[in-house]
Design a protein around this motif. Structure first.
Motif, mmCIF file in Angstrom:
data_model
loop_
_atom_site.group_PDB
_atom_site.id
_atom_site.type_symbol
_atom_site.label_atom_id
_atom_site.label_comp_id
_atom_site.label_asym_id
_atom_site.label_seq_id
_atom_site.Cartn_x
_atom_site.Cartn_y
_atom_site.Cartn_z
ATOM 1 N N ILE A 31 -33.443 30.444 34.643
ATOM 2 C CA ILE A 31 -34.077 29.507 35.672
ATOM 3 C C ILE A 31 -33.469 28.265 35.716
ATOM 4 O O ILE A 31 -33.433 27.298 36.440
ATOM 5 C CB ILE A 31 -35.781 29.395 35.351
ATOM 6 C CG1 ILE A 31 -36.370 30.683 35.591
ATOM 7 C CG2 ILE A 31 -36.459 28.366 36.283
ATOM 8 C CD1 ILE A 31 -37.676 30.816 34.918
ATOM 9 N N ALA A 32 -32.830 27.737 34.592
ATOM 10 C CA ALA A 32 -32.263 26.529 34.468
ATOM 11 C C ALA A 32 -30.915 26.186 35.277
ATOM 12 O O ALA A 32 -31.100 25.355 36.155
ATOM 13 C CB ALA A 32 -31.852 26.161 33.038
ATOM 14 N N MET A 33 -30.075 27.270 35.491
ATOM 15 C CA MET A 33 -29.042 27.228 36.241
ATOM 16 C C MET A 33 -28.350 28.359 36.663
ATOM 17 O O MET A 33 -27.241 28.166 37.190
ATOM 18 C CB MET A 33 -27.735 26.308 35.333
ATOM 19 C CG MET A 33 -27.680 26.968 33.661
ATOM 20 S SD MET A 33 -26.204 27.821 33.760
ATOM 21 C CE MET A 33 -26.432 28.721 31.988
ATOM 22 N N GLY A 34 -29.425 29.347 36.749
ATOM 23 C CA GLY A 34 -28.789 30.501 37.727
ATOM 24 C C GLY A 34 -28.146 31.833 36.867
ATOM 25 O O GLY A 34 -28.281 32.741 37.034
ATOM 26 N N LYS A 35 -27.641 31.300 35.586
ATOM 27 C CA LYS A 35 -27.056 32.051 34.936
ATOM 28 C C LYS A 35 -27.842 32.520 33.452
ATOM 29 O O LYS A 35 -28.463 31.510 33.189
ATOM 30 C CB LYS A 35 -25.610 31.668 34.269
ATOM 31 C CG LYS A 35 -24.368 31.490 35.309
ATOM 32 C CD LYS A 35 -23.201 31.300 34.809
ATOM 33 C CE LYS A 35 -22.248 31.396 35.619
ATOM 34 N NZ LYS A 35 -20.820 30.928 35.308
ATOM 35 N N GLY A 36 -28.081 33.671 33.370
ATOM 36 C CA GLY A 36 -28.891 33.884 31.913
ATOM 37 C C GLY A 36 -28.196 35.052 31.092
ATOM 38 O O GLY A 36 -27.198 35.642 31.336
#
Ligand SMILES: Nc1ncnc2c1ncn2[C@@H]1O[C@H](COP(=O)(O)OP(=O)(O)O)[C@@H](O)[C@H]1O
Ligand SMILES: O=C(O)C1=C[C@@H](OP(=O)(O)O)[C@@H](O)[C@H](O)C1
Length: 282
Positions: free
Chosen positions: A17-22
């Protein structure tokens, strides 16, 4: 026309959720789905053990498959799921349910979908059902493939898949409450994109334990809570720990040889134990 599907669960390393990559890794908690397709335009859902849980995700999953395969002539379904994954605790119950239901529907239709295609269909369905902010392609991949996966969720791309370190058992600390996606402070999480991005790079460079903790601290800060369970787990000898997903569960990794000693110190209440699943990533 009846079909069966299964999916395993996962724990977070990086919350997308923070920057699209998980990033996340597979564990052997499990969801099983049976889908019986019918010619009547009605969808009935039974979630074993959760009679009042929201059934939209299950319904939307089958509806999406029927839209994609209109020639089947099927218009409705009876969907049943059973799962060992607690719901809305950050443990990927929604990804595992979607994966298992999509796979069961494909089985009933006699079509073969590869795991990444299931994850991509599931991402659209999960956003439509309001149970995901980014589409949780990271979780869908970790649940189905096992190993440690890194994804770009908005692009629905699997970027890397590595084996998890051998010799660790997952311990999950489960508080007695749920956090629904609609209540998650996603804007506060996005403010921590730089820190989470640094944790992502750390995980990719091999420091999964440090990354899990750093990511969990960021998610806790967004939620306005302390990483109390992770700190206590580390003090009791865990190798790594961090809030999983949007919480409130904490994923903990313990050297398998020290599991009993760890549980003696940490306590066995509000705890479940699972094996790390490397799939064929080893
Ligand atoms: N076993 C299941 N069968 C059907 N739907 C499920 C199942 N588990 C979870 N779900 C769906 O997922 C929703 C929970 O999503 P979410 O809050 O994102 O949980 P999590 O963080 O565990 O993925 C439930 O309200 C329900 O709609
Ligand atoms: O809604 C989302 O987009 C996400 C939810 C989180 O998972 P949970 O559903 O397990 O909380 C997180 O781990 C994932 O990277 C992205």
């Amino acid at each position: 026309m009846i079909g069966h599907g299964i999916s395993y669960g996962a724990l977070s390393v990086i919350n997308a959720i923070a920057m699209g990559k998980g990033a996340g890794f597979g564990i052997d908690l499990k969801t099983e789905a049976t889908v019986r397709l019918t010619s009547e335009p009605e969808i009935v859902v039974e979630i074993d053990g959760y009679p009042s849980e929201d059934t939209r995700l299950a319904r939307f999953s089958v509806e999406e498959m029927l839209r994609r395969y209109p020639d089947s002539g099927m218009r409705g379904a009876v969907i049943t799921t059973t799962s060992t994954i607690p719901i809305s605790q950050g443990l990927k119950s929604s990804s595992a349910a979607t994966n298992a239901i999509l796979a069961a529907t494909a089985d009933a239709l006699g079509v073969v979908l590869d795991p990444l295609e299931i994850g991509r269909i599931g991402a659209t369905v999960a956003i439509a059902a309001g149970v995901s902010i980014t589409g949780t392609f990271d979780d869908a991949c970790a649940c189905m493939l096992g190993g440690l996966v890194f994804t770009d969720n908005p692009k629905r791309e699997l970027l890397h898949r590595l084996p998890m370190p051998e010799g660790y058992t997952a311990v999950i600390h489960l508080p007695e409450f749920q956090i629904r996606k609609s209540a998650f402070p996603k804007d506060r999480m996005r403010e921590m994109a730089d820190e989470v991005s640094a944790a992502y790079d750390r995980a990719l460079a091999g420091d999964v334990f440090g990354a899990m903790y750093a990511n969990g601290v960021c998610t806790c800060r967004a939620l306005g809570i302390e990483p109390e369970a992770a700190d206590r787990a580390l003090a009791c000898g865990a190798a790594g720990a961090g809030l999983s997903g949007t919480g409130p569960a904490t994923g903990i990794l313990v050297e398998t040889d020290r599991l009993d000693a760890f549980l003696d110190a940490f306590g066995r209440e509000h705890v479940i134990v699972a094996n790390v699943r490397n799939g064929d990533a080893v």
